[in-house]
Design a protein around this motif. Structure first.
Motif, PDB file in Angstrom:
ATOM      1  N   TRP A  69       9.278   4.173  -7.803  1.00 27.21           N
ATOM      2  CA  TRP A  69       8.552   3.020  -8.327  1.00 27.21           C
ATOM      3  C   TRP A  69       9.217   1.720  -7.870  1.00 27.21           C
ATOM      4  O   TRP A  69       8.565   0.794  -7.433  1.00 27.21           O
ATOM      5  CB  TRP A  69       8.537   3.108  -9.859  1.00 27.21           C
ATOM      6  CG  TRP A  69       7.832   1.947 -10.489  1.00 27.21           C
ATOM      7  CD1 TRP A  69       6.490   1.762 -10.613  1.00 27.21           C
ATOM      8  CD2 TRP A  69       8.453   0.797 -11.050  1.00 27.21           C
ATOM      9  NE1 TRP A  69       6.233   0.577 -11.221  1.00 27.21           N
ATOM     10  CE2 TRP A  69       7.418  -0.035 -11.512  1.00 27.21           C
ATOM     11  CE3 TRP A  69       9.776   0.404 -11.228  1.00 27.21           C
ATOM     12  CZ2 TRP A  69       7.665  -1.241 -12.129  1.00 27.21           C
ATOM     13  CZ3 TRP A  69      10.018  -0.802 -11.841  1.00 27.21           C
ATOM     14  CH2 TRP A  69       8.968  -1.612 -12.288  1.00 27.21           C
ATOM     15  N   GLU A 103      10.988   1.393  -5.278  1.00 26.38           N
ATOM     16  CA  GLU A 103      10.841   1.271  -3.829  1.00 26.38           C
ATOM     17  C   GLU A 103       9.489   0.664  -3.468  1.00 26.38           C
ATOM     18  O   GLU A 103       9.382  -0.152  -2.568  1.00 26.38           O
ATOM     19  CB  GLU A 103      10.979   2.665  -3.204  1.00 26.38           C
ATOM     20  CG  GLU A 103      10.987   2.687  -1.693  1.00 26.38           C
ATOM     21  CD  GLU A 103      12.321   2.257  -1.135  1.00 26.38           C
ATOM     22  OE1 GLU A 103      12.373   2.005   0.057  1.00 26.38           O
ATOM     23  OE2 GLU A 103      13.290   2.176  -1.903  1.00 26.38           O
ATOM     24  N   ASP A 147       7.387  -1.008  -5.503  1.00 29.81           N
ATOM     25  CA  ASP A 147       6.945  -2.173  -6.249  1.00 29.81           C
ATOM     26  C   ASP A 147       8.012  -3.267  -6.206  1.00 29.81           C
ATOM     27  O   ASP A 147       8.284  -3.913  -7.187  1.00 29.81           O
ATOM     28  CB  ASP A 147       6.649  -1.766  -7.695  1.00 29.81           C
ATOM     29  CG  ASP A 147       5.870  -2.845  -8.428  1.00 29.81           C
ATOM     30  OD1 ASP A 147       5.918  -2.835  -9.660  1.00 29.81           O
ATOM     31  OD2 ASP A 147       5.245  -3.695  -7.776  1.00 29.81           O
ATOM     32  N   VAL A 148       8.612  -3.381  -5.052  1.00 29.01           N
ATOM     33  CA  VAL A 148       9.679  -4.372  -4.922  1.00 29.01           C
ATOM     34  C   VAL A 148       9.102  -5.766  -5.076  1.00 29.01           C
ATOM     35  O   VAL A 148       8.126  -6.116  -4.421  1.00 29.01           O
ATOM     36  CB  VAL A 148      10.363  -4.237  -3.549  1.00 29.01           C
ATOM     37  CG1 VAL A 148      11.405  -5.330  -3.373  1.00 29.01           C
ATOM     38  CG2 VAL A 148      11.007  -2.884  -3.434  1.00 29.01           C
ATOM     39  N   SER A 149       9.660  -6.505  -5.985  1.00 30.23           N
ATOM     40  CA  SER A 149       9.093  -7.825  -6.285  1.00 30.23           C
ATOM     41  C   SER A 149       9.883  -8.928  -5.613  1.00 30.23           C
ATOM     42  O   SER A 149      10.298  -9.880  -6.233  1.00 30.23           O
ATOM     43  CB  SER A 149       9.097  -8.043  -7.786  1.00 30.23           C
ATOM     44  OG  SER A 149      10.419  -8.131  -8.226  1.00 30.23           O
ATOM     45  N   ILE A 150      10.125  -8.745  -4.378  1.00 32.25           N
ATOM     46  CA  ILE A 150      10.980  -9.693  -3.686  1.00 32.25           C
ATOM     47  C   ILE A 150      10.123 -10.613  -2.833  1.00 32.25           C
ATOM     48  O   ILE A 150       9.248 -10.153  -2.122  1.00 32.25           O
ATOM     49  CB  ILE A 150      11.996  -8.964  -2.794  1.00 32.25           C
ATOM     50  CG1 ILE A 150      12.900  -8.118  -3.687  1.00 32.25           C
ATOM     51  CG2 ILE A 150      12.796  -9.937  -1.970  1.00 32.25           C
ATOM     52  CD1 ILE A 150      13.596  -7.029  -2.964  1.00 32.25           C
ATOM     53  N   VAL A 151      10.384 -11.855  -2.976  1.00 32.90           N
ATOM     54  CA  VAL A 151       9.656 -12.797  -2.140  1.00 32.90           C
ATOM     55  C   VAL A 151      10.646 -13.468  -1.218  1.00 32.90           C
ATOM     56  O   VAL A 151      11.563 -14.152  -1.657  1.00 32.90           O
ATOM     57  CB  VAL A 151       8.915 -13.836  -2.987  1.00 32.90           C
ATOM     58  CG1 VAL A 151       7.596 -13.285  -3.454  1.00 32.90           C
ATOM     59  CG2 VAL A 151       9.735 -14.280  -4.144  1.00 32.90           C
ATOM     60  N   ARG A 152      10.473 -13.258   0.039  1.00 27.83           N
ATOM     61  CA  ARG A 152      11.393 -13.841   1.000  1.00 27.83           C
ATOM     62  C   ARG A 152      10.594 -14.359   2.178  1.00 27.83           C
ATOM     63  O   ARG A 152       9.764 -13.645   2.721  1.00 27.83           O
ATOM     64  CB  ARG A 152      12.397 -12.790   1.460  1.00 27.83           C
ATOM     65  CG  ARG A 152      13.719 -13.389   1.866  1.00 27.83           C
ATOM     66  CD  ARG A 152      14.616 -12.351   2.458  1.00 27.83           C
ATOM     67  NE  ARG A 152      14.331 -12.174   3.867  1.00 27.83           N
ATOM     68  CZ  ARG A 152      15.079 -11.423   4.666  1.00 27.83           C
ATOM     69  NH1 ARG A 152      16.084 -10.772   4.188  1.00 27.83           N
ATOM     70  NH2 ARG A 152      14.784 -11.310   5.937  1.00 27.83           N
ATOM     71  N   ALA A 153      10.859 -15.578   2.520  1.00 21.04           N
ATOM     72  CA  ALA A 153      10.072 -16.198   3.586  1.00 21.04           C
ATOM     73  C   ALA A 153      10.335 -15.526   4.919  1.00 21.04           C
ATOM     74  O   ALA A 153      11.476 -15.277   5.270  1.00 21.04           O
ATOM     75  CB  ALA A 153      10.424 -17.670   3.679  1.00 21.04           C
ATOM     76  N   ASP A 154       9.260 -15.204   5.628  1.00 19.22           N
ATOM     77  CA  ASP A 154       9.456 -14.776   7.002  1.00 19.22           C
ATOM     78  C   ASP A 154       9.118 -15.920   7.954  1.00 19.22           C
ATOM     79  O   ASP A 154       9.138 -15.768   9.154  1.00 19.22           O
ATOM     80  CB  ASP A 154       8.645 -13.520   7.336  1.00 19.22           C
ATOM     81  CG  ASP A 154       7.181 -13.698   7.038  1.00 19.22           C
ATOM     82  OD1 ASP A 154       6.827 -14.707   6.414  1.00 19.22           O
ATOM     83  OD2 ASP A 154       6.388 -12.829   7.424  1.00 19.22           O
TER      84      ASP A 154
END
Lengths: 337, 363
Positions: free
Chosen positions: B27, B29, B31-38
């Protein structure tokens, strides 16, 4: 006997040839792999004695050594200054006011909420253009060390312009390159400055719930204040491929408690101070400190100090992590009057 | 049989736990709630390589305990994230403190505090310029060489990284030709550095007020008091508070006050602390500044006192921008007018009384 001497010499020669390569390898290992790298990017070196270098083709460090990433793994990323806002306070009649708001932001440059039907894995919400955006992926969520952004507000200087209002360089030609601007000087041969200016930052709203899409969509200009929100997020519960260099997300997992902090503060011309801070265990991911609202930052200039002309200031945005800060403390002190 | 059943139960339990753990893991893996700018960044990134002898392994700054004669290389990875080559500059600095008690590591000024004994920029770190090809990372090495010394204390400094190429690229796109106020962005990434030399922990900070100077603050009269940490010891952790009050000399009434909390103080640095008169006109005269400085808990505290004088010329100059009009002449006029009115009234009453008594005597 001759053969053994020959073997020994060969080994010695090989060692001598390989030595510079392995000398660079140390630098490579220090740099480490980056997320999204196919293997290891080439790493050069630069020393204060003026020496710098780059591995020659064929002996690049990644072919000589390096840390391979088998299967799947996560490496510490960077602390990144992604974007800073441009403040435009417009043109005003002298003495018309002492406080100037910024120009409105066109709709295309405002924060963009998730939209589209269906929302796909590539659908993303983005920060507005007039926003400070910082990414911290140096450690996993809740393990981050924090960071701060300092803004240095240089004094307003009187720039030389032609009749059309274009900036002039030393040869009197029009230029748009601020490094080539020329400035009017006074009788003391120093640049003419407009004193007493200050930048006033409103307090920043942070969504009390976790529905960032509603926060961005429904809170146009955030009540005419600054705002803090995740700069990029995707729809809750969606799954799909991970875009290169980023990780997939839901809109519900980064909460207000994870956000960096900013409080209303003011910076006097010629001074520098912290305007935005992620305390320990906060600031993970990509967050925006949004100045879409015209009054999120205002410039104050006392009437008595206002002078006609074209005035130029440089804002220096400094990303730094200060070891003297108590990162657990979320409040930034403010000068009282 | 019972034993076999028990073993099966245990296996089932372990399997269930493992399954739950696996499911939790899965779960997390998916549902990773990571926001990182690309998206691209400003054009470069800097990451310090924490030395093995540093205690704070997860820090993004250098903090090292060094001794007389030690040599310590410091490495920083600098990445050019643009698609073109750029020239970068790395400038070592000495840490200073701003007026609200924040330590700044990016002030590239040659000015040095007169109590500074060990200058961070003179013990190895040097400014230098280097080129980074597009998309590449370079390791920048600066070497600290602690001289043979009996000095005990903290040395605070930083490495400022910036690129005129990056600044110019951003400024070109943001600049416009128009009258008014234009603001242009520049970018710096700074790696803070703390060196504790020899018995640094035995040194404690000491504060004093150097001087109090009248000045204009946002168009209003004010004074700035220069507070000075004269020792190579830091006040950190945002525990320091200033409570500054201005009195007429010998007076007990607080005229003006400024209070600031959550401050820090870099070693051998000054804080130019402002006490504003606001819209009140500044009166010439002799004043006293009293400041209570606390550093939290059992930390040291100071009661600092400094007399100062504001001359008539200084007050006149600073009052020019004051929004509140000068009513002193009007007040004087009204007082004189009031006194004259009272005198006339008294005279009138006296004369009226005299007439009345003369009339009464006539009857």
């Amino acid at each position: 006997m001759k053969k053994s001497w020959s073997t020994a010499l060969s080994v010695a020669a090989l060692a001598l040839v390989a030595a510079p390569v392995f000398g660079n390898v140390a630098s490579v290992q220090a740099a480490g792999p980056k997320s999204g790298d196919a293997a290891l990017s080439g790493v050069g070196y630069a020393n204060t004695n003026g020496a710098s270098g780059w591995p020659a083709a064929g002996v690049e460090p990644q072919t000589a050594s390096g840390t391979s990433v088998a299967g799947i793994g996560f490496v510490a990323g960077d602390l990144t200054l992604n974007q800073v806002p441009v403040f435009d306070f417009g043109v005003h009649n002298i003495g018309s006011s002492e406080t100037f708001s910024m120009q409105p932001v066109d709709s295309a440059f405002r924060p963009q909420k998730l939209s589209g039907n269906p929302i796909t894995a590539d659908t993303k919400a983005n920060a507005g253009v007039r926003a400070l955006v910082v990414t911290d992926s140096r450690a996993q969520m809740t393990q981050t060390a924090g960071y701060q952004v300092i803004l240095q507000f240089s004094p307003l200087q009187s720039a030389k312009v032609n009749d059309s209002g274009q900036f002039l360089d030393a040869k009197g030609s029009a230029t748009t390159d601020p490094t080539k601007f020329t400035y009017n000087t006074g009788t003391d041969n120093k640049p003419v400055t407009m004193s007493g200016a200050s930048l006033q930052f409103s307090s920043a709203s942070v969504n009390p719930s976790t529905d960032w899409n509603a926060f961005i969509g429904d809170s146009l200009d955030f009540g005419d204040k600054a705002a803090i929100y995740p700069a990029i997020y995707t729809n809750s519960g969606k799954s799909g491929p991970v875009p290169a260099g980023s990780m997939y997300t839901t809109q519900t997992r980064l909460a207000a408690k994870d956000a960096p902090a900013a409080v209303g503060t003011s910076i006097d011309e010629g001074k520098a101070q912290v305007i935005y801070r992620a305390n320990m265990k906060t600031g993970f991911g990509t967050w925006a400190y949004d100045f879409t609202a015209p009054s999120s930052v205002t410039m104050k200039i006392p009437s008595a100090n206002q002078q006609t002309g074209t005035w130029v200031s440089q804002l220096t945005w400094v990303l730094v992590d200060d070891p003297t800060q108590d990162h657990a403390n979320p409040i930034i002190s403010q000068l009282e009057q | 049989m019972t034993s076999a059943r028990s073993n099966n139960t245990r296996l089932l339990t372990v399997f269930t736990i493992l399954s739950v753990l696996f499911m939790i893991g899965w779960w997390q893996e998916t549902d990773v709630s990571i926001v990182r700018a690309d998206e691209s960044d400003i054009g470069f990134r800097v990451n310090p390589v924490i030395p093995t002898n540093q205690e704070e392994k997860n820090a993004s700054w250098f903090r090292l305990n060094l001794k007389s004669g030690d040599t310590q290389p410091l490495q920083m990875n600098v990445t050019n994230t643009l698609k073109k080559d750029i020239t970068m500059k790395c400038v070592p600095t000495v840490a200073v403190t701003n007026p609200i008690g924040q330590v700044l590591y990016n002030q590239m000024t040659p000015k040095r505090d007169d109590t500074l004994q060990m200058d961070f920029t003179k013990i190895g770190p040097r400014p230098f310029t280097f080129k980074i090809p597009a998309g590449k990372t370079m390791v920048v090495t600066q070497v600290i060489k602690v001289p043979k010394t009996n000095f005990n204390g903290a040395v605070f400094g930083g490495f400022v990284f910036y690129s005129n190429d990056v600044n110019a690229a951003h400024q070109q796109s943001a600049s416009s030709s128009k009258r008014g106020v234009s603001m242009f962005n520049q970018y710096q990434i700074v790696v803070a550095t703390v060196l504790n030399i020899n018995k640094a922990a035995e040194v404690t900070p000491d504060l004093r007020i150097d001087r109090v100077t009248p000045m204009a603050y946002r168009g209003n009269p004010a004074v700035t008091a220069q507070f000075h940490n004269t020792k190579p010891a830091v006040i950190e952790g945002q525990q320091m508070s200033f409570n500054a009050r201005v009195y007429y000399r010998g007076g007990k009434k607080v005229l003006f006050r400024n209070v600031t909390n959550q401050m820090n103080f870099a070693p051998n640095s000054t804080i130019d602390y402002v006490i504003s008169w606001g819209n009140t006109r500044m009166q010439p005269g002799n004043y006293t500044l009293r400041t209570k400085v606390t550093t939290g808990g059992a930390g040291p505290s100071w009661n600092l006192v400094k007399n100062f004088t504001i001359t008539g010329n200084q007050a006149d100059k600073l009052n020019k921008g004051t929004k509140r009009a000068d009513y002193s002449w009007l007040i004087i006029f009204l007082i004189i007018a009031g006194l004259m009115l009272v005198a006339i009234l008294i005279a009138w009453v006296y004369r009226a009384g005299k007439r009345s008594s003369v009339k009464n005597a006539g009857h």
